[in-house]
Design a protein around this motif. Structure first.
Motif, PDB file in Angstrom:
ATOM      1  N   PHE B   3       0.796  -1.219   0.000  1.00  0.00           N
ATOM      2  CA  PHE B   3       0.000   0.000   0.000  1.00  0.00           C
ATOM      3  C   PHE B   3       0.836   1.280   0.000  1.00  0.00           C
ATOM      4  CE2 PHE B   3      -2.993  -3.191   1.404  1.00  0.00           C
ATOM      5  CZ  PHE B   3      -4.071  -2.898   0.588  1.00  0.00           C
ATOM      6  N   VAL B   8      -1.512   2.003  -6.160  1.00  0.00           N
ATOM      7  CA  VAL B   8      -2.232   0.922  -5.491  1.00  0.00           C
ATOM      8  C   VAL B   8      -3.082   1.477  -4.350  1.00  0.00           C
ATOM      9  CG1 VAL B   8      -1.978  -1.185  -4.162  1.00  0.00           C
ATOM     10  CG2 VAL B   8      -0.507  -0.761  -6.124  1.00  0.00           C
ATOM     11  N   ARG B   9      -2.505   2.466  -3.628  1.00  0.00           N
ATOM     12  CA  ARG B   9      -3.255   3.029  -2.505  1.00  0.00           C
ATOM     13  C   ARG B   9      -4.506   3.763  -3.008  1.00  0.00           C
ATOM     14  NH1 ARG B   9       0.698   6.000   0.784  1.00  0.00           N
ATOM     15  NH2 ARG B   9       0.155   7.726  -0.574  1.00  0.00           N
ATOM     16  N   ALA B  12      -7.025   1.162  -4.060  1.00  0.00           N
ATOM     17  CA  ALA B  12      -7.588   0.444  -2.920  1.00  0.00           C
ATOM     18  C   ALA B  12      -8.611   1.301  -2.189  1.00  0.00           C
ATOM     19  CB  ALA B  12      -6.475   0.013  -1.967  1.00  0.00           C
ATOM     20  N   ALA B  16     -12.531   0.416  -1.906  1.00  0.00           N
ATOM     21  CA  ALA B  16     -13.131   0.207  -0.595  1.00  0.00           C
ATOM     22  C   ALA B  16     -14.381   1.074  -0.455  1.00  0.00           C
ATOM     23  CB  ALA B  16     -12.134   0.546   0.509  1.00  0.00           C
ATOM     24  N   VAL B 238     -11.332  -4.062  -2.696  1.00  0.00           N
ATOM     25  CA  VAL B 238      -9.891  -3.871  -2.517  1.00  0.00           C
ATOM     26  C   VAL B 238      -9.112  -5.038  -3.126  1.00  0.00           C
ATOM     27  CG1 VAL B 238      -8.043  -3.749  -0.825  1.00  0.00           C
ATOM     28  CG2 VAL B 238     -10.127  -2.406  -0.491  1.00  0.00           C
ATOM     29  N   VAL B 242      -6.907  -4.152  -6.418  1.00  0.00           N
ATOM     30  CA  VAL B 242      -5.459  -4.196  -6.246  1.00  0.00           C
ATOM     31  C   VAL B 242      -4.849  -5.279  -7.130  1.00  0.00           C
ATOM     32  CG1 VAL B 242      -3.617  -4.714  -4.620  1.00  0.00           C
ATOM     33  CG2 VAL B 242      -5.460  -3.165  -3.952  1.00  0.00           C
TER      34      VAL B 242
END
Lengths: 244, 360
Positions: B3, B8-9, B12, B16, B238, B242
């Protein structure tokens, strides 16, 4: 004389071209236990639902205690047919009963302690106090019916409109419900119930509305619940006379 | 760390947020048997996206999503109108408009992609979703729109509950169920539309339906089902987003849907009361108890026939009485001290075993 509990005038309801209720005038005096009786397709449920504004009427009006229903909503409690909801819905008995309080809570307020106490009292009245936390899918038909009654009781209404409150209920529960309804009527409130079993009409009710699309007769059970009127309602094939 | 990677963060977080919103709102769509409304909305969103692009000439998400919301909502209105005014039933009306709008969307999409000025306008990412194209401002859109949607749901909780359980009773109470209906449909359109970029039109409805299908296995309370559905949606979002943003050319929608399908499968198998595994175990232990009882009673019966002076009974004799092999049950009863094995391998009731039988 106080105003009648229900006063329906010139009510006509049609689904498509087919009239379900035709020019119905009915008066139900306050403080009575009233049965609405008639064959299948006579418009009994439609009568209840159009008083509540759930069905759009082609013509006619309904007064509750002398004023238009829209102004009197708070005074009217409703017990729909048991089969009209999904009993696998994720909720418990107490929560369903609390729904009867939602009308007075408005949009945003949550049920408070007074509401929960009212719900507990209503559950005691219908003999379901031990089931408050029970998931509703685990109830028998009679228990479901009693939960719906409790939900109407917490509305603290003056007029109770019930659609087949005895449907699928065992004999013991039926007696218990009748006792409860008598108690409501004894307080000067009015119960109007769609009823199917002609045999028990004289025993349970003091007022009766005979209906078959058109109104046939309405009055005290001892005056209008006659062989002649039943024959006119059921077209000579009265269930009462077949059964006896 | 996974993360720490900025892309990617971002992905994600967006996934979410999307999962929470679509899972929680989907609960109400599923419970009122309108699970496929999301499907109609997401498919009908496609022509809206392409038209918005043709009108504005911009690929910025917000404008495209506005177009998507308009045609998505229009499709729901048309479905309702067809149900009200014709004899066509709800499922057929949904299928009809869903396919019509999606067809128009595909035609427009092909048209746009053939234009020389907009080579591969990138709009096809709205078909199956592409997490890698999700930017920081998209995440903000999801977060803000999602927070508003969830707040409305929380504030109108009672109305939404009645709308799903018993709308006629709500109307009789004087609550404005028609308004609640429009509100919920609007929220579903919003939840669907914000998922388009990540999950895509084709599979978005799974994000509304599957989390609730799983959550319903774990709880019998509406509040908990809604929370769990949001949680499951977030986890699936997520994991899927991801995974697909790490792999080249892996469409995000199908990956997320596989993740949520896995959650549904696990829930059906292992949920505490409704799960298949627990039901099977309970049935087995019930059968086991019945078998133990039958064997114990058979030993008692033999003892009665032969008098207490008998030296015991062979497993085969007992087996003849219960029409089965009693050995496993006898071992278990022995472990509980209800029967005992004599030195010559015969079986007798112990004192406790006799007491147990007398008590019945």
């Amino acid at each position: 004389m106080s105003a009648p509990a229900i006063e329906v005038a010139d009510l006509t309801v049609a689904y498509g071209d087919k009239p379900v209720l035709w020019d119905v005038d009915v008066e139900v005096p306050a403080g009575t236990l009233t049965a609405v009786v008639g064959p299948n397709g006579a418009g009994k449920t439609t009568l209840i639902r159009s008083i509540l504004g759930l069905v759009r009427a082609a013509a006619g009006s309904a007064l509750v205690l002398g004023r238009p229903y829209d102004e009197q909503r708070r005074l009217v409690a409703y017990v729909p047919q048991r089969g009209s909801v999904d009993w696998d819905f994720p909720t418990n008995v107490l929560d369903v009963v609390l729904m009867g309080r939602y009308g007075r809570l408005g949009w945003f307020r949550r049920p408070g302690r007074a509401d929960r106490e009212a719900a507990a009292a209503a559950l005691r009245k219908v003999g379901m106090e031990d089931y408050a936390r029970r998931q509703i899918s685990q109830l028998s038909g009679g228990q479901q019916q009693r939960v719906f009654l409790a939900r109407a009781l917490v509305q603290e209404a003056e007029v109770y409109l019930m659609d087949e409150p005895f449907q699928g209920v065992d004999a013991t529960t039926e007696r218990a419900i009748v006792e409860l309804l008598r108690g409501i009527a004894a307080e000067g409130k009015t119960v109007v119930a769609v009823h199917h079993d002609l045999q028990t009409v004289p025993e349970y009710f003091d007022y009766v509305v005979l209906l078959n699309v058109r109104p046939i007769a309405a009055g005290r059970v001892e005056d209008v619940f006659t062989e002649e009127n039943l024959r006119r309602t059921y077209g000579g094939r009265s269930a009462l006379f077949r059964a006896t | 760390m996974l993360f720490d990677d900025y892309t990617v963060r971002t992905v994600a977080l967006g996934a979410a947020g999307l999962g929470i919103v679509s899972g929680a709102l989907g609960t109400f769509a599923v419970l009122r048997r309108q699970a496929l409304v999301g499907d109609a909305v997401s498919h009908a969103a496609l022509p809206g996206i392409v038209l918005a692009y043709l009108v504005t000439g911009s690929k910025a998400s917000l404008g495209l999503l506005l177009g998507a919301a308009i045609t998505g909502f229009l499709a729901v209105l048309l479905v309702t109108a067809v149900i009200r005014t014709t004899r066509v039933k709800a499922d057929a009306a949904l299928g009809l408009w869903l396919a019509s709008f999606f067809g128009v969307g595909l035609v427009l999409l092909t048209f746009v992609q053939r234009r020389p000025d907009a080579s591969q306008a990138g709009l096809d990412r709205f078909l199956f979703g592409q997490a890698a194209t999700v930017l920081r401002e998209d995440v903000w859109t999801i977060a803000i729109v999602g927070a508003i949607a969830l707040s409305v749901l929380a504030l109108a909780w009672k109305q939404m509950k009645l709308l799903a359980f018993d709308p006629d009773f709500g109307t009789a109470l004087g609550l404005r169920m028609r308004l609640a209906d429009v509100l919920l449909t609007g929220l579903l359109v919003v939840a669907t539309v914000i998922g388009l970029q990540m999950v895509g039109a084709v599979l978005m409805s799974a994000m509304l339906i599957a989390p609730t299908a799983a959550a319903r296995q774990w709880s019998d309370r509406l509040g908990r089902v809604t929370l769990l559905a949001g949680l499951f949606g977030a986890v699936a979002g997520v994991v899927g987003a991801v995974a697909s943003s790490r792999a080249e050319r892996l469409p995000t929608g199908p990956t997320i849907v596989l993740a949520v399908a896995a959650i549904v499968l696990l829930s059906f198998l292992f949920a505490p009361t409704r799960g298949i595994a627990m039901r099977w175990l309970r049935a087995r232990s019930r059968r086991g108890r019945l078998a133990l009882n039958a064997v114990l009673e058979s030993v008692g019966e033999l003892e009665q026939q032969h008098g207490s002076g008998s030296r015991g009974h062979a497993a085969e004799t007992i087996g003849a009485l219960i029409a089965g092999d009693p050995r496993v049950a006898l071992e278990q009863l022995a472990r509980r001290g209800l029967v005992a094995r004599t030195p010559d391998g015969l079986w007798t009731l112990t004192v406790r075993g006799r007491e147990e039988l007398d008590r019945r």
